[in-house]
Design an enzyme around this catalytic site. Structure first.
Site, PDB file in Angstrom:
ATOM      1  N   GLU A   1      14.943 -19.472  -8.192  1.00 23.17           N
ATOM      2  CA  GLU A   1      14.787 -17.951  -8.743  1.00 23.17           C
ATOM      3  C   GLU A   1      14.022 -18.378 -10.025  1.00 23.17           C
ATOM      4  OE1 GLU A   1      14.505 -13.887  -9.316  1.00 23.17           O
ATOM      5  OE2 GLU A   1      14.447 -15.482  -7.592  1.00 23.17           O
TER       6      GLU A   1
ATOM      7  N   CYS B   1       0.947  -1.174  -0.101  1.00 23.47           N
ATOM      8  CA  CYS B   1      -0.111   0.115  -0.081  1.00 23.47           C
ATOM      9  C   CYS B   1       1.031   1.255  -0.016  1.00 23.47           C
ATOM     10  CB  CYS B   1      -0.960   0.029   1.235  1.00 23.47           C
ATOM     11  SG  CYS B   1      -1.771  -1.522   1.336  1.00 23.47           S
TER      12      CYS B   1
ATOM     13  N   ASN C   1      -1.440   2.310   6.108  1.00 25.22           N
ATOM     14  CA  ASN C   1      -0.741   0.941   5.726  1.00 25.22           C
ATOM     15  C   ASN C   1      -0.290   0.109   6.739  1.00 25.22           C
ATOM     16  OD1 ASN C   1      -0.550   2.077   3.031  1.00 25.22           O
ATOM     17  ND2 ASN C   1       1.706   2.649   3.277  1.00 25.22           N
ATOM     18  N   GLY C   2      -0.325  -1.320   6.786  1.00 24.41           N
ATOM     19  CA  GLY C   2      -0.029  -2.351   7.835  1.00 24.41           C
ATOM     20  C   GLY C   2      -1.189  -2.955   8.264  1.00 24.41           C
TER      21      GLY C   2
ATOM     22  N   ARG D   1       4.414  -0.502  -6.620  1.00 25.97           N
ATOM     23  CA  ARG D   1       4.199  -1.360  -5.430  1.00 25.97           C
ATOM     24  C   ARG D   1       3.022  -2.601  -5.422  1.00 25.97           C
ATOM     25  NH1 ARG D   1       5.783   0.697  -0.111  1.00 25.97           N
ATOM     26  NH2 ARG D   1       7.227   2.177  -0.061  1.00 25.97           N
TER      27      ARG D   1
ATOM     28  N   LYS E   1      10.191 -16.613 -10.934  1.00 28.83           N
ATOM     29  CA  LYS E   1       9.956 -15.683 -11.929  1.00 28.83           C
ATOM     30  C   LYS E   1       8.868 -16.204 -12.894  1.00 28.83           C
ATOM     31  CE  LYS E   1      12.381 -12.410 -10.684  1.00 28.83           C
ATOM     32  NZ  LYS E   1      12.185 -13.049  -9.143  1.00 28.83           N
TER      33      LYS E   1
ATOM     34  N   GLU F   1       5.641 -16.161 -10.926  1.00 27.20           N
ATOM     35  CA  GLU F   1       5.122 -14.695 -10.678  1.00 27.20           C
ATOM     36  C   GLU F   1       4.429 -13.894 -11.847  1.00 27.20           C
ATOM     37  OE1 GLU F   1       7.905 -12.828  -7.487  1.00 27.20           O
ATOM     38  OE2 GLU F   1       8.908 -13.289  -9.311  1.00 27.20           O
TER      39      GLU F   1
ATOM     40  N   LYS G   1       5.131  -5.033  -4.509  1.00 25.54           N
ATOM     41  CA  LYS G   1       6.462  -4.938  -4.865  1.00 25.54           C
ATOM     42  C   LYS G   1       7.353  -4.869  -3.274  1.00 25.54           C
ATOM     43  CE  LYS G   1      10.506  -4.166  -6.694  1.00 25.54           C
ATOM     44  NZ  LYS G   1      11.184  -5.249  -7.403  1.00 25.54           N
TER      45      LYS G   1
ATOM     46  N   TRP H   1      -3.534  -2.237  -1.166  1.00 26.12           N
ATOM     47  CA  TRP H   1      -3.527  -3.797  -1.538  1.00 26.12           C
ATOM     48  C   TRP H   1      -4.160  -4.788  -0.590  1.00 26.12           C
ATOM     49  CZ3 TRP H   1      -0.879  -8.358   0.471  1.00 26.12           C
ATOM     50  CH2 TRP H   1      -1.038  -9.483  -0.434  1.00 26.12           C
TER      51      TRP H   1
ATOM     52  N   HIS I   1      13.740 -39.016  -6.495  1.00 23.96           N
ATOM     53  CA  HIS I   1      13.149 -39.078  -5.147  1.00 23.96           C
ATOM     54  C   HIS I   1      11.554 -38.483  -5.096  1.00 23.96           C
ATOM     55  CE1 HIS I   1      16.738 -40.745  -3.342  1.00 23.96           C
ATOM     56  NE2 HIS I   1      17.524 -39.732  -3.907  1.00 23.96           N
TER      57      HIS I   1
END
Length: 631
Positions: free
Chosen positions: A504, A2, A108-109, A27, A508, A511, A626, A74, A527
């Site tokens: 990674e 946010c 925010n939070g 963000r 990506k 995402e 973000k 958000w 396995h």
């Protein structure tokens, strides 16, 4: 996550508020809004669309004022909907439906005790129109308001449990905005003196082009903005009577330094690129060069004036990070242990802080974060310090962030502002910083000869050119992306220090393309994961020419024997050739211990071009943000 922007000024501040929200769009958000003090009351516009639509709505409705707050949300508590969007109003207790607001607030939070506070306020006659924890704060401030907004906010924050940054104003006090923070970032901007203006924002970037005079508020601070002046107070400061203790909930005036901060306003320009992520992938040679710009030798002082003493004292390393930064730390473990001969443990920050661990006061605690505001990593750092581990260092991209202020030492990567939600240049510059840390520890421990130092420095300085050569592989990777477009699943394989690179790469792809992707050490195929392999699941493999190459080739044969389709990024001298079911892109050169940095780049390009082909919102992937400033 946010974003907050607020202001008091003699001029119409709404265009500044809207532009600030645009600068914070990177963000991630799913609703936005703006509220102002206008015509003796409160007026607002809210939208579940983009900030550009909010701008049109505000203009159409004539929203204009010198006092206002704005927000990008958000969703956490309550679905993305207009009634849950900020700013929230409180019209007071037992107000008739549709009554005008008395208090306007953005937040925010996360407020952890919002349910208990909601029940208390409902018993006092307050009616809730949203599912958010934020509306609780607005009603609480209204309940405590007796004509002095600062006093009401100070009383309210004493009752809040959790993390918050808030900005609030009242219809009864024109040209006044009060902000407060605890566990979530908030900065104050000093604007034009002739306008008597001051600003609040969750990120200095929101104020780029408006002011470069920034005050970083600290934990527990409350700031009072009025025309021509601001005051900061904080709870829990030492009392002035010599006792050394402040009364519970008592706020004392404090001084906070005004700093000149250049917030990279130009970095938000897209230029000739299709997306910010593409721009940032291609900025990596420059970002790496900038990060290495001041590195003329390997020395502990790269990490702070007292680093030599600390590096001599420590006997282990604990790395704390989340997401992509965690994978950077995982690569670093493969460097620290064999090169510096120091035990290294890598922990997901959100897990570490909630488990009982065995503390070692001689541990170097290393945090990794792009923004320096990641809530879980900050909390993990505080937990480590509470366990008696005082030697702390951060690898961070923002020199003015909370993490840098909290840590004893810091290495600032010079990646520049990263706008795309999926991290790219921040990751590769983090790896550069972590490799320098490895070499510095090795030097202090007597494990780095002059010849080795000189060779490592040559390799580091060649990295920008080497990465540029990898970027030239883009046309071949675009061709591969067409084969990935219809897929629903993908498997990534790597061994040794390239296993975190495979992790990674899978992150990506999932995402930004929404293809389900997983990564495994190639030796783990038999396995369990081998059961998933068939012609419908592409298997992406990172194949450097290292000591594990022959083992990796055997793993590739296991995939082919089950009909799996292989996509291999191979060093030129690996003798892995294209054949039926095996697609190979040859890397320009083998890069030894720094190979993970080079092999990261084609995986970024593969994810990017696959997402483009699937038509997703590359820079703003669904459900992601973000800067993750809440748990």
């Amino acid at each position: 996550m946010c974003g907050i922007v607020g202001a008091v000024s003699r001029r119409n501040i709404v265009p500044v508020l809207i532009e600030g929200l645009k600068r914070l769009e990177y963000r991630g958000y799913d609703s936005c809004g703006v509220a102002v003090h206008q015509d003796g009351g409160l007026k607002r516009a809210r939208s579940t669309s983009r900030v550009a639509e909010l701008q049109q709505q505000a203009a159409a409705e004539g929203v204009a004022s010198g006092t206002g707050i704005a927000h990008t949300r958000w969703a956490t508590h309550g679905a993305p909907a207009v009634h849950n969007a900020h700013p929230h109003f409180s019209p007071g207790p037992r107000a008739p439906e549709g009554a005008a607001g008395r208090i306007a607030l953005v937040h925010n939070g996360i407020i952890e005790n919002h349910e208990a506070l909601r029940a208390q306020l409902q018993a006092r006659g307050y009616v809730f129109t949203s599912q958010t924890d934020t509306e609780v704060i607005a009603h609480l401030v209204d309940h405590l308001y007796q004509g002095d907004l600062l006093d009401a906010v100070q009383q309210a924050t004493a009752q809040l449990h959790g993390a918050y940054a808030i900005a609030v104003f009242s219809k009864d006090e024109p040209h006044r905005v009060v902000g407060a923070r605890e566990g979530s970032p908030l900065v104050l901007g000093v604007g034009e003196a002739a306008q008597g203006e001051f600003f609040l924002a969750s990120d200095a970037m929101a104020l780029a082009g408006v002011t470069d005079q920034i005050v970083y508020l600290e934990e527990g601070d409350v700031v009072d903005l009025q025309l021509g002046r601001f005051r900061v107070s904080s709870a829990g400061r030492p009392a002035q009577d010599g006792t050394g203790h402040a009364a519970p909930g008592r706020f004392m005036p404090v001084e906070r330094e005004v700093r000149t901060v250049h917030a990279h306003s130009g970095a938000a320009e897209l230029g000739p690129y299709r997306h910010y992520m593409q721009k940032e992938i291609f900025e990596q040679p420059t970002a790496i060069a900038n990060t290495l710009d001041a590195v003329d030798s390997i020395r502990p002082e790269l990490f702070g004036d007292g680093a030599y003493r600390v590096f001599k004292e420590v006997d282990s390393v604990l790395i704390l990070a989340c997401g992509t930064s965690y994978y950077a730390g995982s690569v670093a473990k493969y460097w620290l242990e064999p090169i510096a001969r120091i035990p290294c443990q890598v922990e997901i920050a959100s897990e570490y802080r909630y488990r009982d661990s065995v503390p070692n006061p001689r541990t170097l605690v290393v945090t990794i974060t792009q923004s320096g505001e990641t809530a879980d990593t900050l909390a993990a750092l505080k937990h480590a310090r509470a366990q008696g581990m005082s030697h702390t260092l951060t690898v961070c991209n923002v020199a003015t962030s909370a993490m840098v202020r909290e840590c004893e030492m810091a290495f600032i990567t010079r990646a520049g502002a990263e706008i795309g939600v999926a991290s790219t240049k921040a990751f590769t510059t983090q790896l550069v910083g972590l490799f320098l840390l490895t070499l510095s520890l090795a030097q202090v421990r007597g494990l780095l000869s002059d010849e080795q130092e000189a060779q490592h420095l040559r390799d580091l300085r060649h990295l920008p050119v080497a990465v540029q050569a990898v970027l030239a592989l883009e046309p071949q990777i675009i061709a591969w992306s067409q084969a990935f477009t219809p897929k629903q699943h993908a498997l990534f394989l790597g061994r040794g220090s390239h296993y975190p690179v495979a992790l990674e790469g899978a992150l990506k792809l999932k995402e930004i393309s929404y293809i389900h992707a997983e990564a495994y050490p190639a030796g783990e195929l038999k396995h369990g994961p081998l059961a998933l392999v068939d012609a419908a699941m592409p298997v992406v493999t990172v194949a450097p020419n290292d000591q594990l190459l022959e083992k990796l080739k055997s793993n590739l044969q296991e995939v082919r024997a089950r009909g799996g389709e292989l996509y291999v990024f191979a060093d030129g001298d690996t003798q892995i050739s294209s054949s039926e079911g095996v697609h190979v892109i040859r890397m320009p050169e083998h890069y030894g211990v720094l190979s993970p940095i080079l092999h990261t780049v084609p995986l970024q390009l593969l994810a990017y071009h696959t997402a483009c082909a699937r038509g997703t919102d590359v820079d703003k992937p669904r459900n992601l943000a973000k800067s993750v400033t809440v748990e």
